[in-house]
Design a protein around this motif. Structure first.
Motif, PDB file in Angstrom:
ATOM      1  N   GLU A   1      10.491 -27.068  34.798  1.00 33.77           N
ATOM      2  CA  GLU A   1       9.779 -28.338  34.638  1.00 33.77           C
ATOM      3  C   GLU A   1      10.736 -29.504  34.479  1.00 33.77           C
ATOM      4  O   GLU A   1      10.403 -30.642  34.801  1.00 33.77           O
ATOM      5  N   MET A   2      11.929 -29.222  33.975  1.00 35.35           N
ATOM      6  CA  MET A   2      12.918 -30.302  33.865  1.00 35.35           C
ATOM      7  C   MET A   2      13.480 -30.663  35.227  1.00 35.35           C
ATOM      8  O   MET A   2      13.755 -31.817  35.518  1.00 35.35           O
ATOM      9  N   VAL A   3      13.688 -29.646  36.081  1.00 37.15           N
ATOM     10  CA  VAL A   3      14.325 -29.898  37.378  1.00 37.15           C
ATOM     11  C   VAL A   3      13.340 -30.482  38.383  1.00 37.15           C
ATOM     12  O   VAL A   3      13.687 -31.370  39.151  1.00 37.15           O
ATOM     13  N   GLY A   4      12.100 -30.014  38.404  1.00 35.02           N
ATOM     14  CA  GLY A   4      11.166 -30.536  39.391  1.00 35.02           C
ATOM     15  C   GLY A   4       9.729 -30.390  38.959  1.00 35.02           C
ATOM     16  O   GLY A   4       9.113 -29.353  39.178  1.00 35.02           O
TER      17      GLY A   4
ATOM     18  N   GLY B   1      25.875 -38.206  26.264  1.00 37.13           N
ATOM     19  CA  GLY B   1      25.918 -38.712  27.629  1.00 37.13           C
ATOM     20  C   GLY B   1      25.873 -37.570  28.622  1.00 37.13           C
ATOM     21  O   GLY B   1      25.563 -36.430  28.265  1.00 37.13           O
ATOM     22  N   ILE B   2      26.170 -37.862  29.903  1.00 38.44           N
ATOM     23  CA  ILE B   2      26.150 -36.773  30.864  1.00 38.44           C
ATOM     24  C   ILE B   2      27.576 -36.476  31.300  1.00 38.44           C
ATOM     25  O   ILE B   2      28.128 -37.144  32.154  1.00 38.44           O
ATOM     26  N   GLY B   3      28.134 -35.476  30.701  1.00 36.57           N
ATOM     27  CA  GLY B   3      29.490 -35.089  31.069  1.00 36.57           C
ATOM     28  C   GLY B   3      29.771 -33.704  30.557  1.00 36.57           C
ATOM     29  O   GLY B   3      28.858 -32.987  30.142  1.00 36.57           O
ATOM     30  N   ASP B   4      31.044 -33.313  30.591  1.00 43.19           N
ATOM     31  CA  ASP B   4      31.429 -31.973  30.161  1.00 43.19           C
ATOM     32  C   ASP B   4      31.031 -31.706  28.715  1.00 43.19           C
ATOM     33  O   ASP B   4      30.582 -30.611  28.393  1.00 43.19           O
ATOM     34  N   ALA B   5      31.183 -32.718  27.856  1.00 40.07           N
ATOM     35  CA  ALA B   5      30.903 -32.500  26.433  1.00 40.07           C
ATOM     36  C   ALA B   5      29.459 -32.053  26.255  1.00 40.07           C
ATOM     37  O   ALA B   5      29.172 -31.110  25.520  1.00 40.07           O
ATOM     38  N   MET B   6      28.536 -32.721  26.964  1.00 34.37           N
ATOM     39  CA  MET B   6      27.126 -32.370  26.850  1.00 34.37           C
ATOM     40  C   MET B   6      26.886 -30.937  27.332  1.00 34.37           C
ATOM     41  O   MET B   6      26.234 -30.143  26.657  1.00 34.37           O
ATOM     42  N   MET B   7      27.463 -30.608  28.495  1.00 31.56           N
ATOM     43  CA  MET B   7      27.203 -29.280  29.057  1.00 31.56           C
ATOM     44  C   MET B   7      27.788 -28.193  28.174  1.00 31.56           C
ATOM     45  O   MET B   7      27.170 -27.147  27.974  1.00 31.56           O
TER      46      MET B   7
ATOM     47  N   ARG C   1      15.273 -20.829  15.909  1.00 38.52           N
ATOM     48  CA  ARG C   1      15.471 -19.737  16.855  1.00 38.52           C
ATOM     49  C   ARG C   1      14.401 -19.640  17.935  1.00 38.52           C
ATOM     50  O   ARG C   1      14.733 -19.389  19.093  1.00 38.52           O
ATOM     51  N   PRO C   2      13.110 -19.801  17.586  1.00 29.97           N
ATOM     52  CA  PRO C   2      12.102 -19.594  18.642  1.00 29.97           C
ATOM     53  C   PRO C   2      12.058 -20.710  19.684  1.00 29.97           C
ATOM     54  O   PRO C   2      11.389 -20.558  20.699  1.00 29.97           O
ATOM     55  N   MET C   3      12.763 -21.812  19.442  1.00 28.62           N
ATOM     56  CA  MET C   3      12.722 -22.890  20.438  1.00 28.62           C
ATOM     57  C   MET C   3      13.597 -22.489  21.626  1.00 28.62           C
ATOM     58  O   MET C   3      14.754 -22.158  21.447  1.00 28.62           O
ATOM     59  N   PRO C   4      13.054 -22.521  22.843  1.00 29.12           N
ATOM     60  CA  PRO C   4      13.886 -22.194  24.004  1.00 29.12           C
ATOM     61  C   PRO C   4      15.105 -23.115  24.024  1.00 29.12           C
ATOM     62  O   PRO C   4      14.960 -24.343  23.946  1.00 29.12           O
ATOM     63  N   SER C   5      16.284 -22.509  24.121  1.00 28.76           N
ATOM     64  CA  SER C   5      17.513 -23.271  23.908  1.00 28.76           C
ATOM     65  C   SER C   5      17.689 -24.437  24.882  1.00 28.76           C
ATOM     66  O   SER C   5      18.325 -25.425  24.540  1.00 28.76           O
ATOM     67  N   VAL C   6      17.106 -24.317  26.082  1.00 22.70           N
ATOM     68  CA  VAL C   6      17.302 -25.397  27.052  1.00 22.70           C
ATOM     69  C   VAL C   6      16.666 -26.710  26.597  1.00 22.70           C
ATOM     70  O   VAL C   6      17.029 -27.772  27.082  1.00 22.70           O
ATOM     71  N   ALA C   7      15.726 -26.626  25.635  1.00 22.30           N
ATOM     72  CA  ALA C   7      15.081 -27.844  25.157  1.00 22.30           C
ATOM     73  C   ALA C   7      16.081 -28.757  24.462  1.00 22.30           C
ATOM     74  O   ALA C   7      15.803 -29.928  24.228  1.00 22.30           O
ATOM     75  N   ILE C   8      17.266 -28.222  24.154  1.00 20.99           N
ATOM     76  CA  ILE C   8      18.285 -29.019  23.484  1.00 20.99           C
ATOM     77  C   ILE C   8      18.983 -29.966  24.477  1.00 20.99           C
ATOM     78  O   ILE C   8      19.643 -30.921  24.078  1.00 20.99           O
ATOM     79  N   ILE C   9      18.810 -29.717  25.778  1.00 18.14           N
ATOM     80  CA  ILE C   9      19.525 -30.524  26.783  1.00 18.14           C
ATOM     81  C   ILE C   9      19.238 -32.025  26.640  1.00 18.14           C
ATOM     82  O   ILE C   9      20.179 -32.823  26.623  1.00 18.14           O
ATOM     83  N   PRO C  10      17.961 -32.441  26.533  1.00 17.24           N
ATOM     84  CA  PRO C  10      17.728 -33.887  26.392  1.00 17.24           C
ATOM     85  C   PRO C  10      18.411 -34.489  25.164  1.00 17.24           C
ATOM     86  O   PRO C  10      18.964 -35.591  25.244  1.00 17.24           O
ATOM     87  N   VAL C  11      18.405 -33.765  24.042  1.00 12.86           N
ATOM     88  CA  VAL C  11      19.089 -34.260  22.845  1.00 12.86           C
ATOM     89  C   VAL C  11      20.580 -34.413  23.122  1.00 12.86           C
ATOM     90  O   VAL C  11      21.197 -35.417  22.762  1.00 12.86           O
TER      91      VAL C  11
ATOM     92  N   PHE D   1       7.886 -33.187  29.786  1.00  5.92           N
ATOM     93  CA  PHE D   1       7.576 -34.142  28.720  1.00  5.92           C
ATOM     94  C   PHE D   1       8.823 -34.460  27.892  1.00  5.92           C
ATOM     95  O   PHE D   1       9.136 -35.626  27.635  1.00  5.92           O
ATOM     96  N   ILE D   2       9.563 -33.395  27.512  1.00  5.82           N
ATOM     97  CA  ILE D   2      10.745 -33.606  26.666  1.00  5.82           C
ATOM     98  C   ILE D   2      11.811 -34.407  27.406  1.00  5.82           C
ATOM     99  O   ILE D   2      12.374 -35.372  26.870  1.00  5.82           O
ATOM    100  N   LEU D   3      12.078 -34.034  28.646  1.00 11.02           N
ATOM    101  CA  LEU D   3      13.121 -34.747  29.393  1.00 11.02           C
ATOM    102  C   LEU D   3      12.685 -36.178  29.711  1.00 11.02           C
ATOM    103  O   LEU D   3      13.480 -37.120  29.654  1.00 11.02           O
ATOM    104  N   ASN D   4      11.413 -36.349  30.022  1.00 17.89           N
ATOM    105  CA  ASN D   4      10.910 -37.669  30.400  1.00 17.89           C
ATOM    106  C   ASN D   4      10.889 -38.625  29.207  1.00 17.89           C
ATOM    107  O   ASN D   4      11.263 -39.796  29.351  1.00 17.89           O
ATOM    108  N   THR D   5      10.478 -38.143  28.038  1.00 17.25           N
ATOM    109  CA  THR D   5      10.481 -39.016  26.866  1.00 17.25           C
ATOM    110  C   THR D   5      11.917 -39.397  26.492  1.00 17.25           C
ATOM    111  O   THR D   5      12.157 -40.497  26.022  1.00 17.25           O
ATOM    112  N   GLN D   6      12.855 -38.473  26.738  1.00 21.31           N
ATOM    113  CA  GLN D   6      14.261 -38.818  26.491  1.00 21.31           C
ATOM    114  C   GLN D   6      14.699 -39.935  27.432  1.00 21.31           C
ATOM    115  O   GLN D   6      15.319 -40.903  27.019  1.00 21.31           O
ATOM    116  N   ARG D   7      14.326 -39.826  28.710  1.00 18.42           N
ATOM    117  CA  ARG D   7      14.752 -40.838  29.687  1.00 18.42           C
ATOM    118  C   ARG D   7      14.119 -42.181  29.407  1.00 18.42           C
ATOM    119  O   ARG D   7      14.701 -43.220  29.694  1.00 18.42           O
ATOM    120  N   ARG D   8      12.889 -42.154  28.867  1.00 16.48           N
ATOM    121  CA  ARG D   8      12.226 -43.418  28.552  1.00 16.48           C
ATOM    122  C   ARG D   8      12.531 -43.866  27.134  1.00 16.48           C
ATOM    123  O   ARG D   8      11.927 -44.817  26.638  1.00 16.48           O
TER     124      ARG D   8
END
Lengths: 249, 258
Positions: free
Chosen positions: A196-199, B117-123, B101-111, A207-214
Motif C-alpha cells: 500500500e505504500m508503494v502503489g 530525510g531520505i538517505g542512507d541514514a533513514m534506510m 512488537r506487533p506493529m509491522p516494522s515497515v510502518a516505521i518508514i514514514p517516521v 494512510f500512514i505514508l500519505n499523512t507523513q507526506r502531508r
C-alpha cells in the motif's frame, strides 16, 4: 516471576515514557513537527476512529490481506502435503521453489504491478507469494515428521488414501502447519503495508505514508497505533483459534 | 528417501521446461511489455553498461544491508543480554516491548523519513529497527535458558562478571542468538529493498521499481534475479559461518547426552 510487581514496573515504565514524550513535546525540546504531544496523537486517534477514517482504511487493508492469506493457505497446504508425502513431487518442484524462495517479497511488487496494475490484485498476489514459503515448508516438514506407525495403522484399518490424508496426515501435521500459518500472518501484515505504500490510494499503509507526506504527523502516529493494535489483535485471535483447533494435543 | 542421487534430474527438467515455456510463450504471444523472454533478461544482465549499473546498485544495497544488519546485531545482542540477565530490567521494558512488537516494522518508514530525510541514514535506521526484533527476543530467551550450573561453575572458579558474560553466558546463549540472526537476515533484506522502493534514488529496490515504471521489464527481471542471488548468497554464507562458529556445540551435545 509473573507477579503483580513486575507488571507494575512495566506499566510505570510505559507511563514514564508517555509523560516524558508529552513534556518534551510541550516545552519544544524536540521538534514539535516530528513529535507532537502524545495527547494530541491520542486525540486524533480517537477522532479518526469516530469519523470512520481509520476503520475504513483498515477494512480495505484487511480485505486484501485476507484474500492473499487464505488463497496462499488453500494452495500451499495441499501442495505441501503432496510434497511431504510423495518424494517424486518434492524432487520435481524442489529447484523451481529454491530458485524463487530467496527473492525478497517486496521486490515482487513491481512484477505484480506490471500484471495487475496498482489495484487489489497486485497486493493479493504479493501477499500470496510471500506467504507461500512459510506455509509450504512447514507443511512439508510437518507431513514428513509424522510417525509412520500412524499411517500404517490407518492402512491396516483399511482407510483409503484420501481418508488417510484427511483423517490422519492433516491432524498429525496440524501443529507445524499452524506454525507456518502464524509466521505468514505477520508477513501478510508487513506486505499489505508495504504494497500500500508503494502503489495504492487507500489502506492503512497508504494512510500512514500519505499523512507523513502531508505533514499531518499526529494522524501518522495515530495510524501506526491502529496498526499495532491490529497486529496484536490478529496475533491473539490466531493463538486463540489455534489453541481451540489443536485442543487436546 | 527412496532415491538419493544428488543430481535432481526431475527438478532440473521441470525448471528448464518452465523457462522454455516462458521463452516460447512470450515470443509467440508478443508479451514483451509484461513478460519478456528470460533470454532478454539474461542479455540485459550481461550488457556492459547495464551490468555496471546493476553492480553499482548491488553495492548500494549490500552496503545498507551490512550496515543495518550488523548495527542491529550489536544493539540487540547487547540489550538482549541485559534484559535476559536482569529480571528487573526486563519487567520495566516488557510492556513497551509488547506494545511495539506487533506493529509491522515497515510502518516505521514514514517516521524515519520524517526524522532522517531520505538517505542512507533513514534506510539503515529502519533496517536496524526491523532486524533487531528477532535478535533481541531470541537473545533474551537464550540468556534466560542458560543452565544455572554453568554460571555457578564460572563463579566457583572465580570468574568476574565480565568474564562470565564473555566466556560462559554468550557462548551458552549462542545457538539462540544464531537463530535470531538467521531470522533477521531476510528481514533486513526486505527492509533495505522496501525503503529503497519507497524513498530511494539508488539500490536494487529502487532500480527494480524504476525499470518497471519506465516499461523496461527485461531490466526489471534482471534486477530481481540479482536480488534473489544476493538473498541466496547471504543465506548460504550465514549457514557456513554458523556451522563453523557453533561447531563446538555438537561435540558438547553428544557428551551431554551420554
Amino acid at each position: 516471576m509473573k507477579g503483580g510487581a513486575s507488571q507494575m514496573n512495566g506499566v510505570i515504565a510505559l507511563l514514564a515514557v508517555m509523560a516524558a514524550w508529552e513534556i518534551v513535546a510541550r516545552i519544544g525540546l524536540l521538534n514539535p513537527l516530528l513529535f507532537p504531544p502524545l495527547s494530541r496523537i491520542l486525540g486524533s486517534f480517537f477522532s479518526l476512529i469516530a469519523s470512520g477514517e481509520i476503520p475504513g482504511q483498515i477494512a480495505s487493508s484487511m480485505e486484501r490481506a485476507a484474500s492473499g492469506y487464505f488463497l496462499a493457505a488453500a494452495v500451499f497446504i495441499p501442495l505441501g502435503v503432496a510434497m511431504g508425502l510423495f518424494e517424486r513431487v518434492y524432487r520435481a518442484l524442489e529447484i523451481a521453489i529454491e530458485t524463487l524462495r530467496p527473492i525478497p517479497p517486496p521486490v515482487v511488487i513491481p512484477v505484480a504491478m506490471l500484471f495487475f496494475g496498482i489495484g487489489d490484485g497486485m497486493k493479493i498476489f504479493v501477499i500470496f507469494f510471500s506467504c507461500a514459503w512459510p506455509i509450504l515448508l512447514n507443511t512439508i516438514d510437518g507431513v514428513r515428521n509424522i510417525d509412520h506407525l500412524l499411517v500404517d495403522t490407518a492402512r491396516t484399518f483399511g482407510l483409503k488414501r484420501g481418508q488417510t490424508i484427511l483423517k490422519v496426515v492433516l491432524p498429525a501435521a496440524a501443529p507445524q502447519i499452524m506454525t507456518g500459518l502464524r509466521i505468514s500472518l505477520s508477513i501478510t501484515l508487513i506486505l499489505v503495508v508495504i504494497s500500500e505504500m508503494v502503489g495504492s490510494s487507500d489502506g492503512i499503509g497508504y494512510f500512514i505514508l500519505n499523512t507523513q507526506r502531508r505533514l499531518k504527523i499526529d494522524q501518522m502516529y495515530a495510524g501506526m497505533l491502529a496498526l499495532a493494535l491490529l497486529g496484536y489483535t490478529l496475533n491473539q485471535a490466531f493463538l486463540f483459534l489455534s489453541r481451540r483447533l489443536l485442543h487436546g494435543r | 528417501m527412496p532415491f538419493k542421487c544428488r543430481f535432481n534430474i526431475a527438478g532440473l527438467a521441470l525448471f528448464a521446461a518452465l523457462l522454455l515455456l516462458w521463452e516460447f510463450y512470450s515470443r509467440t504471444a508478443g508479451l514483451e511489455t509484461y513478460l519478456p523472454p528470460p533470454s532478454a533478461a539474461l542479455k540485459a544482465l550481461f550488457e556492459p553498461p547495464m551490468a555496471r549499473a546493476l553492480f553499482g546498485h548491488l553495492l548500494e544495497t549490500l552496503g545498507r544491508f551490512v550496515g543495518g544488519y550488523f548495527l542491529a546485531a550489536a544493539l540487540a545482542v547487547g540489550l538482549g543480554v541485559v534484559l535476559g540477565y536482569s529480571r528487573v530490567a526486563y519487567s520495566f521494558a516488557e510492556v513497551i516491548i509488547e506494545l511495539l512488537r506487533p506493529m509491522p516494522s515497515v510502518a516505521i518508514i514514514p517516521v524515519a523519513i520524517l526524522c532522517l530525510g531520505i538517505g542512507d541514514a533513514m534506510m539503515i535506521a529502519v533496517t536496524v529497527y526491523a532486524a533487531a526484533w528477532p535478535i533481541l527476543l531470541n537473545t533474551i530467551d537464550g540468556v534466560r535458558n542458560i543452565d544455572r550450573t554453568l554460571l555457578d561453575t564460572g563463579r566457583t572458579f572465580g570468574l568476574g562478571r565480565w568474564r562470565i558474560l564473555r566466556e560462559v553466558a554468550l557462548p551458552a546463549a549462542a545457538p539462540y542468538i544464531a537463530t535470531g540472526l538467521r531470522v533477521s537476515l531476510p528481514i533486513a533484506l526486505i527492509l533495505v529493498t522496501t525503503s529503497e522502493m519507497v524513498a530511494g534514488a539508488d539500490g536494487l529496490g529502487y532500480f527494480i521499481l524504476d525499470e518497471e515504471r519506465s516499461m523496461r521489464p527485461a531490466n526489471m527481471y534482471a534486477g530481481i534475479a540479482i536480488v534473489a542471488l544476493l538473498g541466496y548468497a547471504l543465506n548460504r554464507l550465514f549457514l557456513v559461518l554458523e556451522g563453523r562458529a557453533l561447531a563446538w556445540r555438537s561435540g558438547m551435545r553428544i557428551r551431554g547426552e551420554m
